[in-house]
Write an enzyme that holds these catalytic residues in place. Structure first.
Site, PDB file in Angstrom:
ATOM      1  N   SER A 158       0.856  -1.195   0.000  1.00 46.58           N
ATOM      2  CA  SER A 158       0.000   0.000   0.000  1.00 46.58           C
ATOM      3  C   SER A 158       0.885   1.235   0.000  1.00 46.58           C
ATOM      4  CB  SER A 158      -0.885   0.022   1.250  1.00 46.58           C
ATOM      5  OG  SER A 158      -1.466   1.304   1.415  1.00 46.58           O
ATOM      6  N   TYR A 211      -2.800  -0.832  10.171  1.00 44.86           N
ATOM      7  CA  TYR A 211      -2.878  -1.343   8.794  1.00 44.86           C
ATOM      8  C   TYR A 211      -1.604  -0.982   8.035  1.00 44.86           C
ATOM      9  CZ  TYR A 211      -4.109  -1.453   3.829  1.00 44.86           C
ATOM     10  OH  TYR A 211      -4.091  -1.676   2.471  1.00 44.86           O
TER      11      TYR A 211
HETATM   12  N1  LIG Z   1      -8.529  -0.721  -2.264  1.00 44.87           N
HETATM   13  C1  LIG Z   1      -7.488   0.062  -1.997  1.00 44.87           C
HETATM   14  O1  LIG Z   1      -7.579   1.286  -2.069  1.00 44.87           O
HETATM   15  C2  LIG Z   1      -6.176  -0.535  -1.584  1.00 44.87           C
HETATM   16  C3  LIG Z   1      -5.080   0.323  -1.473  1.00 44.87           C
HETATM   17  C4  LIG Z   1      -3.853  -0.204  -1.107  1.00 44.87           C
HETATM   18  C5  LIG Z   1      -3.732  -1.551  -0.847  1.00 44.87           C
HETATM   19  N2  LIG Z   1      -4.820  -2.362  -0.949  1.00 44.87           N
HETATM   20  C6  LIG Z   1      -4.644  -3.787  -0.683  1.00 44.87           C
HETATM   21  O2  LIG Z   1      -5.130  -4.523  -1.774  1.00 44.87           O
HETATM   22  C7  LIG Z   1      -5.615  -5.790  -1.343  1.00 44.87           C
HETATM   23  C8  LIG Z   1      -7.036  -5.997  -1.858  1.00 44.87           C
HETATM   24  O3  LIG Z   1      -7.858  -4.940  -1.400  1.00 44.87           O
HETATM   25  P1  LIG Z   1      -9.333  -4.694  -1.961  1.00 44.87           P
HETATM   26  O4  LIG Z   1      -9.544  -3.240  -1.940  1.00 44.87           O
HETATM   27  O5  LIG Z   1      -9.531  -5.440  -3.216  1.00 44.87           O
HETATM   28  O6  LIG Z   1     -10.200  -5.350  -0.805  1.00 44.87           O
HETATM   29  P2  LIG Z   1     -11.687  -5.936  -0.818  1.00 44.87           P
HETATM   30  O7  LIG Z   1     -12.455  -5.377  -1.949  1.00 44.87           O
HETATM   31  O8  LIG Z   1     -12.190  -5.750   0.565  1.00 44.87           O
HETATM   32  O9  LIG Z   1     -11.438  -7.505  -1.091  1.00 44.87           O
HETATM   33  C9  LIG Z   1     -10.681  -8.244  -0.177  1.00 44.87           C
HETATM   34  C10 LIG Z   1     -10.408  -9.629  -0.709  1.00 44.87           C
HETATM   35  O10 LIG Z   1      -9.585 -10.317   0.240  1.00 44.87           O
HETATM   36  C11 LIG Z   1     -10.268 -11.484   0.700  1.00 44.87           C
HETATM   37  N3  LIG Z   1     -10.049 -11.640   2.122  1.00 44.87           N
HETATM   38  C12 LIG Z   1     -10.064 -10.682   3.084  1.00 44.87           C
HETATM   39  N4  LIG Z   1      -9.840 -11.223   4.283  1.00 44.87           N
HETATM   40  C13 LIG Z   1      -9.696 -12.558   4.101  1.00 44.87           C
HETATM   41  C14 LIG Z   1      -9.476 -13.651   4.968  1.00 44.87           C
HETATM   42  N5  LIG Z   1      -9.318 -13.477   6.282  1.00 44.87           N
HETATM   43  N6  LIG Z   1      -9.387 -14.888   4.437  1.00 44.87           N
HETATM   44  C15 LIG Z   1      -9.542 -15.074   3.119  1.00 44.87           C
HETATM   45  N7  LIG Z   1      -9.759 -14.075   2.239  1.00 44.87           N
HETATM   46  C16 LIG Z   1      -9.837 -12.829   2.729  1.00 44.87           C
HETATM   47  C17 LIG Z   1     -11.725 -11.271   0.381  1.00 44.87           C
HETATM   48  O11 LIG Z   1     -12.305 -12.551   0.183  1.00 44.87           O
HETATM   49  P3  LIG Z   1     -13.846 -12.949   0.574  1.00 44.87           P
HETATM   50  O12 LIG Z   1     -14.735 -11.790   0.263  1.00 44.87           O
HETATM   51  O13 LIG Z   1     -14.091 -14.139  -0.310  1.00 44.87           O
HETATM   52  O14 LIG Z   1     -13.831 -13.328   2.031  1.00 44.87           O
HETATM   53  C18 LIG Z   1     -11.680 -10.446  -0.900  1.00 44.87           C
HETATM   54  O15 LIG Z   1     -11.528 -11.277  -2.017  1.00 44.87           O
HETATM   55  C19 LIG Z   1      -5.483  -5.784   0.175  1.00 44.87           C
HETATM   56  O16 LIG Z   1      -4.287  -6.429   0.554  1.00 44.87           O
HETATM   57  C20 LIG Z   1      -5.397  -4.307   0.515  1.00 44.87           C
HETATM   58  O17 LIG Z   1      -4.747  -4.063   1.726  1.00 44.87           O
HETATM   59  C21 LIG Z   1      -6.040  -1.886  -1.313  1.00 44.87           C
END
Ligand SMILES: NC(=O)c1ccc[n+]([C@@H]2O[C@H](COP(=O)([O-])OP(=O)(O)OC[C@H]3O[C@@H](n4cnc5c(N)ncnc54)[C@H](OP(=O)(O)O)[C@@H]3O)[C@@H](O)[C@H]2O)c1
Length: 257
Positions: free
Chosen positions: A148, A162
C-alpha cells in the site's frame, strides 16, 4: 492482447472481489490458468471463474481463511489436486498475495483484537501462503505482494496498524527476493493508492469530499480503478519484468509525490 502467460499457472489470493478479481481476470486474459482464491465470497469467486472462462481462459476457485495456517494448508492440498488434474503437475508460476483487510480505524480506536486480526491476515497469512507456494513455484516464477502507498507515507491518513502490516510486507518482499533470486524468481511489492473497491466503500465511494481530497493528492486526478492494478500486476507477473526484483513499486496515480 498477446498471451504472455500461456502455459503458466497462477494463484491470486482474495480474488473474489476488488483488486484480486481484476488481477485474476487480467492474468486469465494473459493466458495463465488461474486459481481464484476466496474466503467467504464463494458466489463472487465462481463469477470470476466464469468470466475468465468466457473470455477464453481457464480458472478454478479455491477457499481458505487466510488468517489460519491450517486452512491455508488445506487450500494447498486442493490446489495440488486441481492443478494436477489440469496440467499433470502441481506446479505454480505466479503467486499474487492480495487478500487483506483494512478496517479504517485510527490509533486511539485500535484495540488488541483489531491489531491481531490485521497482522493475522495481512502478514501471517501472506507469510504462510508464500511458505507453501515457494516449494511449488517453478524456477523463473513470480511473487507479487500487494502492499500500500501507506507503507511509504501517511498522507494525512490515520490507520497506523494497517500501514504497519504493509511495511512488514515490504520487508518480506526484499527478504524473499534475496532468498529466491538464484532460482530466477522475482519478488516485488506492488503498492496501490486509494482504489474504488468494497474496502473503501464507506469512506471514499460514499463521500464526495474524501474523493475530492484523494484526487487532489494525486498527480493523475482521478480515483484508481481495480483494472489499474490488474494491468500493473500483469507486468510484474510477466516475462518483461524479469530484471525487476525486491522493489516497492507504487501504482497510485502519483499519490503525495
Ligand atoms: N482498495 C485500496 O484502495 C487498496 C489500497 C492499497 C492496498 N490495498 C490492498 O489490496 C488488497 C485488496 O484490497 P481490496 O480493496 O480489493 O479489498 P476488498 O475489496 O475488501 O477484497 C478483499 C479480498 O480479500 C479477501 N479476504 C479478506 N480477508 C480474508 C481472509 N481473512 N481470508 C480469506 N480471504 C480474505 C476477500 O475474500 P472474501 O470476500 O471471499 O472473504 C476479498 O476477495 C489488500 O491487501 C489491501 O490491503 C487496497
Amino acid at each position: 492482447m498477446s498471451k504472455t502467460l500461456t502455459g503458466k499457472t497462477a494463484l491470486v489470493t482474495g480474488a473474489s472481489r476488488g483488486l484480486g478479481r481484476a488481477i485474476a481476470e487480467r492474468l486469465g486474459r494473459d493466458g495463465a490458468l488461474v486459481a481464484v482464491h476466496y474466503g467467504k465470497s464463494r458466489e463472487e469467486a465462481d463469477g470470476v471463474v466464469t468470466r475468465i472462462k468466457t473470455a477464453g481462459g481457464d480458472a478454478f476457485a479455491v477457499q481458505a481463511e487466510i488468517g489460519s495456517v491450517e486452512s491455508i494448508g488445506a487450500m494447498f492440498a486442493t490446489l495440488d489436486t486441481e492443478l494436477t488434474q489440469r496440467t499433470g503437475a502441481a506446479h505454480l508460476d505466479i503467486l499474487v498475495n492480495n487478500a487483506g483487510v483494512a478496517p479504517n480505524i485510527p490509533m486511539e480506536e485500535t484495540d488488541e483484537d483489531t491489531f491481531d486480526r490485521l497482522f493475522d491476515v495481512n502478514v501471517k497469512g501472506l507469510f504462510f501462503v508464500t511458505k507453501q507456494a515457494v516449494s511449488r513455484l517453478r524456477d523463473g516464477g513470480r511473487i507479487v505482494n500487494i502492499s500500500s502507498g501507506l507503507s511509504r507515507a501517511a498522507g494525512g491518513m490515520d490507520i497506523p496498524a494497517y500501514s504497519a502490516t504493509k511495511g512488514a510486507v515490504d520487508v518480506l518482499t526484499r527478504q524473499w527476493a534475496t532468498k529466491y533470486g538464484a532460482r530466477g524468481i522475482t519478488v516485488n511489492s506492488l503498492a496501490p493508492g486509494a482504489i474504488d473497491t468494497d474496502m473503501n466503500a464507506q469512506w471514499l465511494r460514499a463521500n464526495p469530499e474524501a474523493k475530492a481530497a484523494i484526487e487532489a493528492a494525486q498527480a493523475l486526478k482521478r480515483v484508481g480503478q481495480p483494472e489499474d492494478i490488474g494491468d500493473a500486476v500483469s507486468f510484474l507477473a510477466g516475462p518483461d519484468s524479469r530484471w525487476v526484483t525486491g522493489q516497492y513499486i507504487e501504482a497510485s496515480g502519483g499519490w503525495h509525490l
